[in-house]
Design a protein around this motif. Structure first.
Motif, PDB file in Angstrom:
ATOM      1  N   ARG A  86       3.036  10.346   6.635  1.00 19.37           N
ATOM      2  CA  ARG A  86       3.817   9.464   7.503  1.00 19.37           C
ATOM      3  C   ARG A  86       4.045  10.101   8.866  1.00 19.37           C
ATOM      4  NH1 ARG A  86       9.279   7.056   5.091  1.00 19.37           N
ATOM      5  NH2 ARG A  86       7.683   6.260   3.660  1.00 19.37           N
ATOM      6  N   SER A  87       4.342  11.381   8.883  1.00 21.51           N
ATOM      7  CA  SER A  87       4.565  12.070  10.153  1.00 21.51           C
ATOM      8  C   SER A  87       3.295  12.105  10.998  1.00 21.51           C
ATOM      9  CB  SER A  87       5.051  13.495   9.896  1.00 21.51           C
ATOM     10  OG  SER A  87       5.173  14.215  11.100  1.00 21.51           O
ATOM     11  N   GLN A  88       2.154  12.358  10.378  1.00 23.02           N
ATOM     12  CA  GLN A  88       0.904  12.409  11.123  1.00 23.02           C
ATOM     13  C   GLN A  88       0.539  11.051  11.699  1.00 23.02           C
ATOM     14  OE1 GLN A  88      -2.394  14.628   9.398  1.00 23.02           O
ATOM     15  NE2 GLN A  88      -0.992  15.703   8.027  1.00 23.02           N
ATOM     16  N   ILE A  89       0.755   9.996  10.924  1.00 26.52           N
ATOM     17  CA  ILE A  89       0.478   8.652  11.442  1.00 26.52           C
ATOM     18  C   ILE A  89       1.404   8.340  12.609  1.00 26.52           C
ATOM     19  CG2 ILE A  89       0.569   6.194  10.889  1.00 26.52           C
ATOM     20  CD1 ILE A  89      -0.368   6.873   8.085  1.00 26.52           C
ATOM     21  N   GLY A  90       2.655   8.748  12.490  1.00 24.27           N
ATOM     22  CA  GLY A  90       3.593   8.532  13.588  1.00 24.27           C
ATOM     23  C   GLY A  90       3.182   9.291  14.846  1.00 24.27           C
ATOM     24  N   GLN A  91       2.722  10.517  14.677  1.00 25.08           N
ATOM     25  CA  GLN A  91       2.281  11.297  15.827  1.00 25.08           C
ATOM     26  C   GLN A  91       1.034  10.702  16.469  1.00 25.08           C
ATOM     27  OE1 GLN A  91       1.924  15.465  14.741  1.00 25.08           O
ATOM     28  NE2 GLN A  91       3.896  15.426  13.675  1.00 25.08           N
ATOM     29  N   MET A  92       0.121  10.208  15.651  1.00 22.83           N
ATOM     30  CA  MET A  92      -1.065   9.576  16.224  1.00 22.83           C
ATOM     31  C   MET A  92      -0.693   8.293  16.959  1.00 22.83           C
ATOM     32  SD  MET A  92      -4.752   8.706  14.517  1.00 22.83           S
ATOM     33  CE  MET A  92      -5.191  10.439  14.617  1.00 22.83           C
ATOM     34  N   THR A  93       0.273   7.563  16.452  1.00 22.92           N
ATOM     35  CA  THR A  93       0.755   6.381  17.159  1.00 22.92           C
ATOM     36  C   THR A  93       1.339   6.768  18.515  1.00 22.92           C
ATOM     37  OG1 THR A  93       1.254   5.306  15.043  1.00 22.92           O
ATOM     38  CG2 THR A  93       2.304   4.397  17.030  1.00 22.92           C
ATOM     39  N   LEU A  94       2.105   7.856  18.534  1.00 26.12           N
ATOM     40  CA  LEU A  94       2.636   8.351  19.802  1.00 26.12           C
ATOM     41  C   LEU A  94       1.502   8.759  20.733  1.00 26.12           C
ATOM     42  CD1 LEU A  94       4.976   9.381  21.606  1.00 26.12           C
ATOM     43  CD2 LEU A  94       4.775  11.581  20.415  1.00 26.12           C
ATOM     44  N   LEU A  95       0.501   9.433  20.196  1.00 28.30           N
ATOM     45  CA  LEU A  95      -0.646   9.880  20.988  1.00 28.30           C
ATOM     46  C   LEU A  95      -1.299   8.702  21.706  1.00 28.30           C
ATOM     47  CD1 LEU A  95      -3.389  12.309  19.620  1.00 28.30           C
ATOM     48  CD2 LEU A  95      -3.984  10.340  21.006  1.00 28.30           C
ATOM     49  N   PHE A  96      -1.622   7.661  20.951  1.00 23.87           N
ATOM     50  CA  PHE A  96      -2.279   6.506  21.558  1.00 23.87           C
ATOM     51  C   PHE A  96      -1.328   5.730  22.464  1.00 23.87           C
ATOM     52  CE2 PHE A  96      -5.321   6.618  17.777  1.00 23.87           C
ATOM     53  CZ  PHE A  96      -6.298   7.252  18.516  1.00 23.87           C
ATOM     54  N   GLY A  97      -0.052   5.715  22.116  1.00 27.72           N
ATOM     55  CA  GLY A  97       0.920   5.048  22.969  1.00 27.72           C
ATOM     56  C   GLY A  97       1.039   5.709  24.330  1.00 27.72           C
ATOM     57  N   VAL A  98       1.101   7.045  24.338  1.00 26.83           N
ATOM     58  CA  VAL A  98       1.175   7.778  25.607  1.00 26.83           C
ATOM     59  C   VAL A  98      -0.100   7.574  26.419  1.00 26.83           C
ATOM     60  CG1 VAL A  98       1.295  10.084  26.643  1.00 26.83           C
ATOM     61  CG2 VAL A  98       2.806   9.486  24.739  1.00 26.83           C
ATOM     62  N   SER A  99      -1.250   7.582  25.749  1.00 26.57           N
ATOM     63  CA  SER A  99      -2.515   7.387  26.469  1.00 26.57           C
ATOM     64  C   SER A  99      -2.567   6.015  27.130  1.00 26.57           C
ATOM     65  CB  SER A  99      -3.703   7.568  25.521  1.00 26.57           C
ATOM     66  OG  SER A  99      -3.742   6.541  24.541  1.00 26.57           O
ATOM     67  N   LEU A 100      -2.115   4.990  26.441  1.00 22.46           N
ATOM     68  CA  LEU A 100      -2.086   3.648  27.025  1.00 22.46           C
ATOM     69  C   LEU A 100      -1.094   3.571  28.184  1.00 22.46           C
ATOM     70  CD1 LEU A 100      -2.271   1.398  23.833  1.00 22.46           C
ATOM     71  CD2 LEU A 100      -4.055   1.740  25.552  1.00 22.46           C
ATOM     72  N   TYR A 101       0.024   4.271  28.045  1.00 23.57           N
ATOM     73  CA  TYR A 101       1.005   4.281  29.134  1.00 23.57           C
ATOM     74  C   TYR A 101       0.407   4.937  30.380  1.00 23.57           C
ATOM     75  CZ  TYR A 101       5.126   5.367  31.889  1.00 23.57           C
ATOM     76  OH  TYR A 101       6.025   5.470  32.916  1.00 23.57           O
ATOM     77  N   VAL A 102      -0.250   6.092  30.208  1.00 23.91           N
ATOM     78  CA  VAL A 102      -0.852   6.782  31.345  1.00 23.91           C
ATOM     79  C   VAL A 102      -1.949   5.930  31.964  1.00 23.91           C
ATOM     80  CG1 VAL A 102      -2.207   8.806  32.020  1.00 23.91           C
ATOM     81  CG2 VAL A 102      -0.270   9.065  30.465  1.00 23.91           C
TER      82      VAL A 102
END
Length: 558
Positions: free
Chosen positions: A209-225
């Motif tokens: 669950r933590s890894q999936i959450g971190q990957m979601t953050l990863l892609f979220g930050v990339s889309l924001y940038v």
């Protein structure tokens, strides 16, 4: 800065100036804005002149080349200085790539391998060619290496901070090269494989669950940038509201310039979390890959359909033979008894190599646009790190055998450095000894692999040395008028450069022909006209490697 602006550089620089001056992201939308925006900063600070009369907007409109030619025309000789400033602004991307090769090599195989990988990057003619021009190839390749490195660091650390950092670098990579969008599918696949290997090794499941959450953050930050780079222009636009031009997404009718296959479907109301012009740029690229209007060239043959092995062949003739030998040595020693590779290193090699490999595979599956070997540049970083892994692979071999491999490796490195120094500054037209060198390059590949319009300065220098004060006949394969940078000429009979027509002036005995035209390129030529006949003649000089000079008296012209 010894080479004149290439065919694409005026368009990139003018588009970057338009971004800052007009806030227009649609100009040259097939390429994201980061590289041209950076290139334009010193040019704007220097007070360049602009001319926007040819700037248009709409589906299938490509006005970047017209405004690029206008940019050179209004700045004339000052444009030489402006392009040098813009190129210097892009130089840090080359340095970034070298540094990242060192980081990759050191992390996977030790400091010596990292140094060797860095040397291969710094002395590769292909890298030096891309690093000296204002195009997104170098910036995209370097930022892609950085993004892949931070992704691997996240796989090792599995922390929220490393996930956020990886997302930021991924967003920057997308702002430099839109083809990195494949990482949205590739990275989850790599993560899943590593996750399964971790379960197999440890026998227990880690924090899924933590890894999936971190990957979601990863892609979220990339889309924001990514969206921040476009100032959120058209972000969350509905899928059904786009005007697509490709057959796959638009399927436009014969009497229409655009369409949208989703317009009346169930997905029309879905908001797209990407900038509008980023999406339209991907669509325009898709259209080019579907049916590019110009034929491709390889080994003396012209085709509209291209070749699936175009880029593989390019590696054989455009990459220095010494680097190919190092890769072959690395493959051979890898078949011997390998040192035990830790799981972290397996994840590292996957993170490093698969994005570059995916790039080459995708390009090979789109053979209709076989014009530019430089598109394969993202594969060079992984190639250099793999070739640089030789010291790590043989570190436990017997001394005599190890010394023999080291001697062979050093011979290849010295050969590479020597080849590169003797090639300078004509890196764009480099072909290896197997291909016969640059003067035989036209037998293999042309366009940006040989003749990208880069040799006008060499022509200008030669005319001054020969004290030629009469206009020459010039058939230049470029997008601006060479007169704007001080070359006195009359247009040759078939249409020599952007937006000009043939001249009836027959006073000059000197004809200067771009090698692209010599082998049969028809781009912008008048109907039923060609220059292949000149290949049967012996040039009196070759400016750079792409402009052939012929002296043909009036009474001997065909």
């Amino acid at each position: 800065m010894w080479q004149s602006p290439t065919s694409n550089e005026p368009a990139h620089l003018a588009s970057g100036v338009a971004l800052w001056e007009l806030g227009r992201f649609d100009v040259y939308r097939v390429n994201p804005p980061l590289i041209r925006a950076i290139a334009a900063i010193p040019v704007m600070m220097n007070g360049c002149k602009t001319h926007w009369n040819n700037l248009r907007y709409g589906p299938q409109v490509r006005s970047e080349f017209a405004i690029g030619a206008d940019f050179v025309k209004v700045n004339r000789l000052d444009s030489v200085h402006l392009f040098n400033l813009a190129r210097l602004a892009c130089l840090p991307f080359s340095i970034l790539g070298a540094w990242c090769c060192y980081l990759w090599g050191r992390a996977l195989c030790g400091s010596l391998s990292g140094f060797l990988s860095c040397v291969l990057w710094c002395f590769s003619p292909n890298i030096l060619a891309a690093g000296q021009v204002i195009c997104p190839d170098m910036g995209g390749a370097s930022l892609g290496l950085v993004a892949s490195y931070t992704f691997w660091r996240w796989l090792k650390a599995l922390s929220w901070e490393s996930a956020a950092l990886c997302g930021a670098t991924f967003g920057l990579a997308l702002l430099a090269r839109s083809s990195w969008i494949v990482l949205f599918g590739l990275w989850p696949s790599i993560w899943f494989v590593v996750f399964l290997l971790q379960i197999q090794k440890n026998g227990v499941s880690t924090s899924l669950r933590s890894q999936i959450g971190q990957m979601t953050l990863l892609f979220g930050v990339s889309l924001y940038v990514l969206n921040l780079g476009y100032l959120f222009d058209g972000t969350l636009m509905r899928l059904g509201d786009f005007e697509f031009v490709s057959q796959r997404l638009g399927n436009p009718q014969p009497d229409a310039r655009s369409g949208n296959v989703f317009k009346d479907g169930h997905f029309a109301f879905i908001p797209v979390p990407l900038p509008k012009e980023f999406v339209l740029g991907l669509d325009q690229q898709k259209k080019d890959f579907e049916a590019f209007p110009h034929a491709s060239y390889l080994r003396g043959e012209w085709r509209m359909s291209g070749w699936w092995y175009y880029y593989l062949y390019g590696f054989l003739v455009k990459v220095p033979a010494s680097i190919l030998c190092l890769v072959l040595i690395s493959i051979c020693v890898s078949f011997q008894k390998l040192p035990r590779i830790e799981l972290d290193h397996v994840a590292g090699w996957m993170s490093l190599c698969l994005p570059g490999l995916a790039t080459v595979v995708i390009l090979s599956c789109q053979p209709s646009l076989n014009h530019h070997f430089r598109y394969a540049l993202p594969a060079f970083g992984p190639l250099f790190v793999f070739a640089g892994s030789i010291p790590f692979t043989i570190r436990r071999w017997k001394q005599n055998l190890r010394l023999a491999v080291i001697a062979l490796t050093m011979t290849c490195v010295v050969s590479l450095i020597t080849t590169t120094l003797t090639t300078a500054p004509r890196f764009i037209s480099f072909f290896n000894l197997v291909a016969g060198g640059a003067r035989q390059g036209h037998r293999h590949m042309i366009h940006s692999s040989l003749d990208w319009g880069q040799d006008l300065y060499f022509l200008k220098e030669w005319l001054q040395q020969q004290q030629i004060d009469q206009p020459i006949h010039l058939a230049y394969h470029g997008v601006f008028d060479p007169a704007d940078i001080g070359i006195d000429h009359v247009p040759a009979r078939c249409g020599p450069h952007w937006m000009t027509s043939a001249s009836p002036d027959e006073t000059s005995d000197l004809w200067v022909i771009s090698v692209n035209y010599l082998v049969g390129d028809r781009w912008r030529l008048s109907p039923n006209c060609h220059y292949e006949e000149f290949l049967r003649k012996t040039p009196i000089h070759v400016c750079g490697d792409s402009l052939y000079v012929y002296k043909i008296p009036h009474d001997r012209r065909e």
